[in-house]
Motif scaffolding. Structure first.
Motif, mmCIF file in Angstrom:
data_model
loop_
_atom_site.group_PDB
_atom_site.id
_atom_site.type_symbol
_atom_site.label_atom_id
_atom_site.label_comp_id
_atom_site.label_asym_id
_atom_site.label_seq_id
_atom_site.Cartn_x
_atom_site.Cartn_y
_atom_site.Cartn_z
ATOM 1 N N PHE A 1 -3.488 11.741 -4.678
ATOM 2 C CA PHE A 1 -4.612 11.252 -3.874
ATOM 3 C C PHE A 1 -4.359 9.829 -3.406
ATOM 4 C CE2 PHE A 1 -8.337 8.430 -4.322
ATOM 5 C CZ PHE A 1 -8.981 8.745 -3.131
ATOM 6 N N LEU A 2 -3.968 8.941 -4.346
ATOM 7 C CA LEU A 2 -3.706 7.550 -3.980
ATOM 8 C C LEU A 2 -2.593 7.442 -2.949
ATOM 9 C CD1 LEU A 2 -3.858 5.562 -7.348
ATOM 10 C CD2 LEU A 2 -5.435 5.411 -5.426
ATOM 11 N N TYR A 3 -1.532 8.189 -3.176
ATOM 12 C CA TYR A 3 -0.388 8.157 -2.263
ATOM 13 C C TYR A 3 -0.817 8.498 -0.829
ATOM 14 C CZ TYR A 3 3.869 9.792 0.041
ATOM 15 O OH TYR A 3 4.885 9.996 0.946
ATOM 16 N N THR A 4 -1.553 9.599 -0.690
ATOM 17 C CA THR A 4 -1.947 10.057 0.648
ATOM 18 C C THR A 4 -2.969 9.122 1.279
ATOM 19 O OG1 THR A 4 -1.631 12.323 -0.141
ATOM 20 C CG2 THR A 4 -2.764 12.052 1.953
ATOM 21 N N PHE A 5 -3.974 8.741 0.518
ATOM 22 C CA PHE A 5 -5.028 7.883 1.057
ATOM 23 C C PHE A 5 -4.479 6.524 1.472
ATOM 24 C CE2 PHE A 5 -8.230 4.559 0.279
ATOM 25 C CZ PHE A 5 -9.158 4.908 1.251
ATOM 26 N N LEU A 6 -3.645 5.924 0.627
ATOM 27 C CA LEU A 6 -3.171 4.568 0.887
ATOM 28 C C LEU A 6 -2.188 4.504 2.049
ATOM 29 C CD1 LEU A 6 -2.792 3.155 -2.732
ATOM 30 C CD2 LEU A 6 -4.613 2.737 -1.077
ATOM 31 N N ILE A 7 -1.368 5.532 2.237
ATOM 32 C CA ILE A 7 -0.447 5.481 3.374
ATOM 33 C C ILE A 7 -1.205 5.605 4.694
ATOM 34 C CG2 ILE A 7 0.089 7.959 3.201
ATOM 35 C CD1 ILE A 7 2.313 5.111 4.590
ATOM 36 N N GLN B 1 -8.221 10.997 9.822
ATOM 37 C CA GLN B 1 -7.473 11.443 8.642
ATOM 38 C C GLN B 1 -8.079 10.862 7.370
ATOM 39 O OE1 GLN B 1 -5.413 14.001 10.586
ATOM 40 N NE2 GLN B 1 -4.814 13.641 8.478
ATOM 41 N N LEU B 2 -8.477 9.597 7.411
ATOM 42 C CA LEU B 2 -9.108 8.980 6.249
ATOM 43 C C LEU B 2 -10.434 9.661 5.918
ATOM 44 C CD1 LEU B 2 -8.485 5.170 6.900
ATOM 45 C CD2 LEU B 2 -7.416 6.605 5.156
ATOM 46 N N ALA B 3 -11.198 9.996 6.946
ATOM 47 C CA ALA B 3 -12.480 10.679 6.731
ATOM 48 C C ALA B 3 -12.271 12.053 6.092
ATOM 49 C CB ALA B 3 -13.229 10.809 8.057
ATOM 50 N N LEU B 4 -11.245 12.772 6.549
ATOM 51 C CA LEU B 4 -10.946 14.079 5.962
ATOM 52 C C LEU B 4 -10.643 13.964 4.472
ATOM 53 C CD1 LEU B 4 -8.626 15.678 8.696
ATOM 54 C CD2 LEU B 4 -10.980 16.334 8.154
ATOM 55 N N ILE B 5 -9.932 12.893 4.095
ATOM 56 C CA ILE B 5 -9.576 12.702 2.689
ATOM 57 C C ILE B 5 -10.804 12.342 1.859
ATOM 58 C CG2 ILE B 5 -8.252 11.243 1.095
ATOM 59 C CD1 ILE B 5 -6.156 10.980 3.369
ATOM 60 N N LEU C 1 0.800 -1.228 0.000
ATOM 61 C CA LEU C 1 0.000 0.000 0.000
ATOM 62 C C LEU C 1 0.837 1.284 0.000
ATOM 63 C CD1 LEU C 1 -3.030 -0.824 2.354
ATOM 64 C CD2 LEU C 1 -2.996 -0.649 -0.134
ATOM 65 N N PRO C 2 1.926 1.375 0.784
ATOM 66 C CA PRO C 2 2.689 2.635 0.784
ATOM 67 C C PRO C 2 3.316 2.994 -0.562
ATOM 68 C CG PRO C 2 3.230 1.322 2.716
ATOM 69 C CD PRO C 2 2.434 0.447 1.804
ATOM 70 N N TYR C 3 3.456 2.018 -1.457
ATOM 71 C CA TYR C 3 4.033 2.351 -2.768
ATOM 72 C C TYR C 3 3.150 1.854 -3.914
ATOM 73 C CZ TYR C 3 5.880 -2.472 -2.473
ATOM 74 O OH TYR C 3 6.004 -3.835 -2.341
ATOM 75 N N PHE C 4 1.888 1.555 -3.625
ATOM 76 C CA PHE C 4 0.980 1.066 -4.658
ATOM 77 C C PHE C 4 0.737 2.124 -5.730
ATOM 78 C CE2 PHE C 4 -3.246 -0.176 -6.321
ATOM 79 C CZ PHE C 4 -2.935 -1.464 -6.730
#
Length: 311
Positions: A75-81, A115-119, A33-36
């Motif tokens: 978006f993917l980078y931030t959400f997935l980490i 944090q996930l909810a904010l995103i 996930l951190p580099y997906f």
């Protein structure tokens, strides 16, 4: 009639098929996930081999932003980490429900979920993402959860010392907002200890990053993720999938080291290198699990009866 009894010794050795195979496979998958985002996208968008399901178009607003982010990749980078980090804390909380500090783990888990909810709700540039509001909410949650923890386990210095660091860890996802302004400068009340100047190179980059705020953000985010996964590993003794928790723990630590060593713009940060690390660790742990879960050879004594007619 004469009866001869012959004993045959049969040695059987079999391998236990791990009941947690799918759990281990899922944990290894989560390690990516951190580099997906690096696997499926490049700076220009989705890679050619990735099927387009229209998710990017669905999330893009009239101004070209994806839930407030400049690109689908960011978006993917931030959400997935943050998803990766929150799963680690959820696992640790689940494995430590009877511990004194379980309510503190719940506080950290709530911080990750927030944090996930904010995103997902596109609230990152609203009142709800202000550091003051988040600190107040965390403090209120800490008081409530601390009350239930002390009620169950009693009030003493040891329990307080176990819970207090978890409040500080819960602040890590937005610690950059506490220390710095959105423009990147330190807040007025923060003492300048010269850390930013010491880490800034001749080109104005702070450990290879645009400014001190970004450095603090990335370092604290990956540290937040690493602490959750490594805590889950240490607190899950007796679980068969425990060794495989080392894979996400190692990957999150690897990202922390890359930030500290300023390796993000080098080959060490390529998705292929990180994928190789994931696969090698997984294979080594699988072999270890395989041999540690062998059922020892079992000796069975079978009696074979033969009737021999007398002449």
């Amino acid at each position: 009639m004469q009866q001869n009894n012959r004993q045959l010794t049969v040695r059987k050795s079999r391998i236990r098929i791990p009941d947690t195979f799918w759990s281990a496979l899922m944990i290894i998958g989560l390690s990516t996930l951190p580099y997906f985002h690096d696997i499926i996208t490049d700076p220009n968008g989705l890679k050619e081999w990735v099927p387009n399901f229209g998710l990017e178009n669905l999330l893009t607003d009239s101004n070209g932003y994806i839930l407030g982010f400049s690109s689908y990749r960011v978006f993917l980078y931030t959400f997935l980490i943050f998803l990766f980090a929150t799963i680690g804390w959820a696992g640790w909380y689940q494995s430590a429900k009877d511990r004194v500090y379980c309510h503190g783990l719940l506080l950290v888990l709530l911080s990750g979920l927030y944090q996930l909810a904010l995103i997902l709700l596109n609230l990152r540039r609203t009142f709800w993402n202000e550091p003051t509001q988040k600190l107040i909410m965390l403090f209120v949650f800490a008081l409530v959860l601390g009350y239930f923890s002390m009620k169950k386990h009693g009030i003493n210095l040891r329990n307080v010392l176990l819970l207090a660091p978890l409040f500080l860890i819960a602040v890590l996802p937005f610690y950059h907002d506490v220390l710095t302004e959105r423009s990147g400068e330190l807040r007025i009340w923060v003492p300048n200890l010269g850390m930013e100047t010491m880490m800034t190179d001749s080109d104005g980059y702070v450990r290879g990053l645009g400014n001190y705020r970004i450095l603090v953000y990335l370092f604290c985010t990956y540290l937040f993720a690493h602490l959750g996964w490594i805590g889950w590993f240490f607190d899950s003794k007796g679980s068969r999938f425990r060794p495989f928790l080392l894979v996400p723990s190692a990957l999150s630590l690897y990202h922390v080291v890359m930030i500290v060593m300023s390796w993000r713009e080098t080959e060490f940060n390529s998705p292929s290198i990180k994928l190789y690390i994931t696969l090698v660790l997984s294979v080594l742990l699988a072999f270890k699990f395989y041999y540690n879960n062998k059922i020892p050879p079992k000796t069975e004594v079978l009696t074979e009866n033969k009737d021999v007619g007398a002449l």
